[in-house]
Design a protein around this motif. Structure first.
Motif, short mmCIF file in Angstrom:
data_model
loop_
_atom_site.label_atom_id
_atom_site.label_comp_id
_atom_site.label_asym_id
_atom_site.label_seq_id
_atom_site.Cartn_x
_atom_site.Cartn_y
_atom_site.Cartn_z
N PHE A 1 0.83 -1.20 0.00
CA PHE A 1 0.00 0.00 0.00
C PHE A 1 0.87 1.26 0.00
CE2 PHE A 1 -2.23 3.31 2.41
CZ PHE A 1 -3.25 3.54 1.52
N PHE A 2 1.84 1.31 0.93
CA PHE A 2 2.60 2.56 1.06
C PHE A 2 3.66 2.73 -0.02
CE2 PHE A 2 0.85 2.52 5.38
CZ PHE A 2 0.38 3.82 5.41
N LYS A 3 4.22 1.60 -0.52
CA LYS A 3 5.32 1.73 -1.48
C LYS A 3 4.85 1.75 -2.92
CE LYS A 3 8.97 1.53 1.23
NZ LYS A 3 10.00 2.54 1.34
N VAL A 4 3.71 1.07 -3.20
CA VAL A 4 3.29 0.94 -4.60
C VAL A 4 2.03 1.75 -4.90
CG1 VAL A 4 2.59 -0.68 -6.40
CG2 VAL A 4 4.32 -1.34 -4.72
N GLN A 5 0.99 1.49 -4.10
CA GLN A 5 -0.29 2.08 -4.43
C GLN A 5 -0.33 3.57 -4.10
OE1 GLN A 5 -3.45 -0.24 -2.83
NE2 GLN A 5 -4.80 0.29 -4.52
N MET A 6 0.13 3.90 -2.87
CA MET A 6 0.02 5.28 -2.38
C MET A 6 0.72 6.29 -3.29
SD MET A 6 -1.70 6.51 -0.03
CE MET A 6 -1.91 8.02 0.86
N PRO A 7 1.97 6.04 -3.70
CA PRO A 7 2.63 7.05 -4.54
C PRO A 7 1.88 7.33 -5.83
CG PRO A 7 4.22 5.45 -3.77
CD PRO A 7 2.88 4.93 -3.39
N LEU A 8 1.17 6.30 -6.34
CA LEU A 8 0.46 6.49 -7.60
C LEU A 8 -0.86 7.22 -7.43
CD1 LEU A 8 1.25 3.12 -9.32
CD2 LEU A 8 1.79 5.39 -10.19
N ILE A 9 -1.51 7.02 -6.27
CA ILE A 9 -2.81 7.66 -6.12
C ILE A 9 -2.70 8.95 -5.31
CG2 ILE A 9 -4.12 5.53 -6.36
CD1 ILE A 9 -4.58 5.64 -3.32
N ILE A 10 -1.48 9.32 -4.91
CA ILE A 10 -1.36 10.48 -4.02
C ILE A 10 -1.96 11.77 -4.59
CG2 ILE A 10 0.98 11.28 -4.64
CD1 ILE A 10 -0.10 10.86 -1.07
N PRO A 11 -1.90 12.01 -5.92
CA PRO A 11 -2.55 13.24 -6.42
C PRO A 11 -4.05 13.25 -6.12
CG PRO A 11 -1.14 12.30 -8.10
CD PRO A 11 -1.23 11.29 -7.02
N GLY A 12 -4.69 12.11 -6.29
CA GLY A 12 -6.12 12.02 -6.00
C GLY A 12 -6.39 12.24 -4.52
N VAL A 13 -5.53 11.64 -3.67
CA VAL A 13 -5.73 11.78 -2.23
C VAL A 13 -5.56 13.25 -1.82
CG1 VAL A 13 -4.85 11.12 0.03
CG2 VAL A 13 -4.96 9.44 -1.80
N VAL A 14 -4.52 13.89 -2.36
CA VAL A 14 -4.30 15.29 -1.97
C VAL A 14 -5.42 16.18 -2.47
CG1 VAL A 14 -2.77 17.26 -2.23
CG2 VAL A 14 -1.81 15.01 -1.84
N SER A 15 -5.89 15.96 -3.71
CA SER A 15 -6.95 16.85 -4.16
C SER A 15 -8.24 16.57 -3.41
CB SER A 15 -7.13 16.83 -5.67
OG SER A 15 -7.34 15.53 -6.11
N GLY A 16 -8.48 15.29 -3.07
CA GLY A 16 -9.63 14.98 -2.21
C GLY A 16 -9.51 15.69 -0.87
N GLY A 17 -8.30 15.66 -0.32
CA GLY A 17 -8.06 16.33 0.95
C GLY A 17 -8.29 17.83 0.85
#
Lengths: 420, 284
Positions: B193-209
């Motif tokens: 989750f933290f090494k593979v998935q998170m870096p790829l979806i981080i733009p979505g997470v930040v804009s959601g935030g």
């Protein structure tokens, strides 16, 4: 792989039937997904869905009469309001006993204000009687009550008490639809007391006006943005997105500043000589103010869905129509416009849903003629403290929004909601 | 439409330019109210309109006094402090719950998917006044009305739909085989989750935030009912200011908030581009 017919069942390496093994994997996969969703689901259920359910419950809940006057409610069961006579001595005796308890707990004033929503004057009746009831120790009670206040001798008073004695009531809903239950049965309130139907009607009319003006202003913009080259349209998009991202209160304050009689627009009109200084336009604290400000606030919600639909319309259809001899207008109206209808549907329903529940902007720029049903809900929560009525009005508004939302879901689909 | 062909008739030319002018006017309608408050916030007088000095661009017509008032007035400072305390807490709650749920919802097999989605999206659909009414009734029953946590929880609930929507949108382009690849090489789910998935979806997470943050930061209806004087936020202070004694300080606050929106908009646009590039949807 087994060769014999009896061993047709496929198995995995550890000997389990493949079917069972796959089913187990699927179950585990479903469980894993649910585990990830569960925290938020529980969070939303507790912090959001439960409050809404509480509101729905409050709109019919009415235990206060039975809790405060249990014996009286019981005694009143045999009384028939259509007889036209005030109940007899046993009911008054029960009332005296109940009220003596209630006065000690100071709950009789709360009951008084509750019943006052249904019939004015009951609040003071309970207050007044509450002060005297301590002295009523001996029968006959009926006489003493009548001496304390003549209203105890009126059938109306008792009818209200009996009508609102059940634990659940439709009274709040009837009030929110300007209806009431009288001795002659269900009927509309006198015309000068009808406010909610008018307010619901006005909320609808203003929301429709706002939706239509959003559509009239939004369609050309979305059309232009969809036609222009991407670089230009991205730049112009900023002009749509900046208002979208600006605080609602900032935009409302801006309109308040612009529309005032001593505001920028009136000053400008006077300066260019269109109107004289004495006849400055009244554009705020009325319906005009609400419509202008809310059109501005909701316009991006119309433009964005329209734009995303128009972006997908291939220009070749219009070109084909024109090459077959259609005029610009025919090509637009017969070929382009029908393809943009889903966008109109999505945008219009979205704007309408947002408009009918608006509170802040009508409150600040709507005056008295430009307010919505939501302003009345807020009034009942914080000023008149008639929570039941606020809950009933809220339930009706919620029902309207839900119906519209189902329509929206059919047009666009919940999963296709896009932001920005 | 984009460019007028050389063979266009007079009528077409007239229509083309009329349409452009009309669009220009609508853009003006959209942007003018926001731009007009910027110069007005520097008014040296306590007026809400342009004074003669301002129109003549004389320096004595302009001043920072409304900004000064904002930064020294204890009411506004308290409101600012409350906003800064409430919004990040609500954002963290909404983003962490929302991201987890969005990942769950994007898995291929989710039972009752549409029902769950409807519940999770509902805070965005239900009119704010109804949410506020329900929360007011319910939170006063359980003693959360008028408390800091009451407001934070309510704002977090209102912000979660935005996180769900943005993160699920990012996950649409996410290649699930990357997760399988990581697992096959021995990474446990948390590392994956933290090494593979998170870096790829981080733009979505930040804009959601960011959406969740702005929802809380701009929200006024719910806090008006749920909060007590101790939770008075900036929008609340603006609301009372507009309703009761309208002071020009509001324009200074409004201008500062416009500046915040511009920053947010820029960040979001950058994130959107980055996310599209990462997912290979657009060539840089």
């Amino acid at each position: 792989m087994s060769e014999t017919a009896t061993e047709q069942v496929l198995t995995t390496k550890d000997g389990r039937p493949l079917k069972a093994s796959l089913a187990r994997a699927l179950r585990r996969e479903k469980l894993r997904a649910l585990v990830l969703i569960a925290p938020l689901l529980i969070f939303v259920l507790l912090t959001f869905v439960a409050p809404i359910a509480d509101m729905l419950f409050r709109s019919v809940e009415n235990s206060i009469v039975e809790d405060t006057l249990p014996q009286t409610v019981n005694a009143l069961q045999d009384w028939d309001p259509s007889s036209g006579e005030v109940p007899g001595e046993p009911v008054f005796a029960a009332l005296a006993a109940d009220l003596q308890v209630a006065v000690d707990l100071k709950t009789h004033t709360r009951l008084g204000s509750r019943l006052n929503y249904e019939k004015t004057g009951i609040s003071s009746l309970f207050r007044k009687t509450g002060r005297r009831v301590k002295k009523m120790t001996e029968p006959p009670y009926k006489e003493q009550f009548l001496k304390a206040d003549k209203k105890w001798g009126q059938v109306d008073t008792w009818q209200t008490l009996k009508q609102f004695s059940p634990r659940y009531t439709d009274g709040y809903f009837l009030s929110s639809l300007d209806a009431e239950r009288t001795s002659e049965g269900l009927q509309m309130k006198p015309e000068d007391e009808q406010i909610y139907l008018l307010l619901f009607g006005r909320t609808m009319m203003l929301s429709i006006a706002i939706t239509v003006s959003c559509l009239l202003l939004g369609y050309p913009i979305a059309f232009l943005l969809a036609q222009l080259p991407l670089r230009t349209s991205n730049l112009l998009m900023i002009l749509v997105l900046l208002p979208f991202w600006t605080s609602l209160l900032v935009r409302t304050s801006a309109w308040k500043v612009l529309l005032q009689q001593q505001g920028v627009i009136n000053d400008f009109l006077v300066w260019i000589g269109l109107i004289s200084d004495a006849n400055r336009l009244v554009m705020i604290n009325n319906q005009t103010g609400t419509i202008i400000a809310m059109t501005h606030i909701l316009l991006p919600f119309m433009i964005l869905p329209l734009y995303s639909v128009m972006k997908t319309i291939s220009p070749t259809y219009v070109r084909a129509a024109k090459s077959l001899g259609a005029t610009d207008w025919t090509a637009f109206w017969r070929v382009y416009f029908p393809q943009s209808v889903p966008g109109i549907g999505a945008g219009a329903v979205l704007v309408f849903i947002l408009a009918i529940g608006y509170y802040i902007t009508p409150e600040l720029v709507g005056g008295t003629s430009g307010i919505f049903i939501s302003n009345r809900i807020a009034y009942h929560i914080s000023s008149s403290l008639n929570w039941g009525l606020a809950a009933a009005l809220g339930t009706l508004l919620l029902a309207a929004v839900m119906i519209l939302f189902i329509v929206y879901d059919k047009i666009v689909g919940i999963d296709n909601v896009k932001l920005g | 439409m984009s460019a007028l062909p050389p063979y266009a008739s007079t009528g077409q030319k007239v229509w083309h330019y009329t349409f452009r002018v009309a669009c220009g006017l609508i853009f003006f309608f959209l942007i003018f109210p926001i731009l007009v408050i910027l110069p007005l916030s520097f008014n040296a007088q306590d007026f809400f309109t342009f004074t003669k000095e301002m129109l003549a661009f004389k320096p004595e017509g302009y001043s920072f006094k409304h900004y000064q008032d904002f930064f020294t007035n204890p009411d506004w400072q308290q409101a600012l402090k409350n906003s800064v305390m409430i919004a990040p807490a609500a954002t963290i709650l909404a983003t962490s719950f929302g991201t987890l749920a969005a990942i769950g919802l994007s898995r291929p097999h989710v039972p009752y998917r549409s029902a769950i989605m409807a519940i999770l999206i509902s805070p965005m659909i239900v009119p704010l006044i109804i949410s506020a009414a329900g929360m007011y009734f319910f939170y006063s029953r359980i003693g959360l009305q008028g408390t800091y946590w009451g407001v934070v929880l309510a704002h977090a609930a209102l912000g979660t739909p935005f996180v769900i929507i943005t993160v699920t949108a990012t996950l649409v382009g996410f290649d699930q085989s990357l997760v399988r690849a990581a697992a096959s090489m021995g990474a446990n789910p948390v590392t994956t989750f933290f090494k593979v998935q998170m870096p790829l979806i981080i733009p979505g997470v930040v804009s959601g935030g960011l959406f969740a943050f702005i929802t809380s930061f701009d929200e006024v209806v719910v806090v008006l009912f749920l909060g007590s004087a101790g939770q008075k936020t900036l929008p609340w202070q603006m609301f009372t200011g507009l309703r009761e004694q309208i002071s020009p300080t509001i324009l200074a606050v409004a201008s500062l908030m416009v500046a915040i929106s511009i920053v947010l908009l820029t960040v979001l646009e950058g994130l959107r581009r980055r996310s599209e590039r990462l997912r290979g949807l657009s060539p840089g």
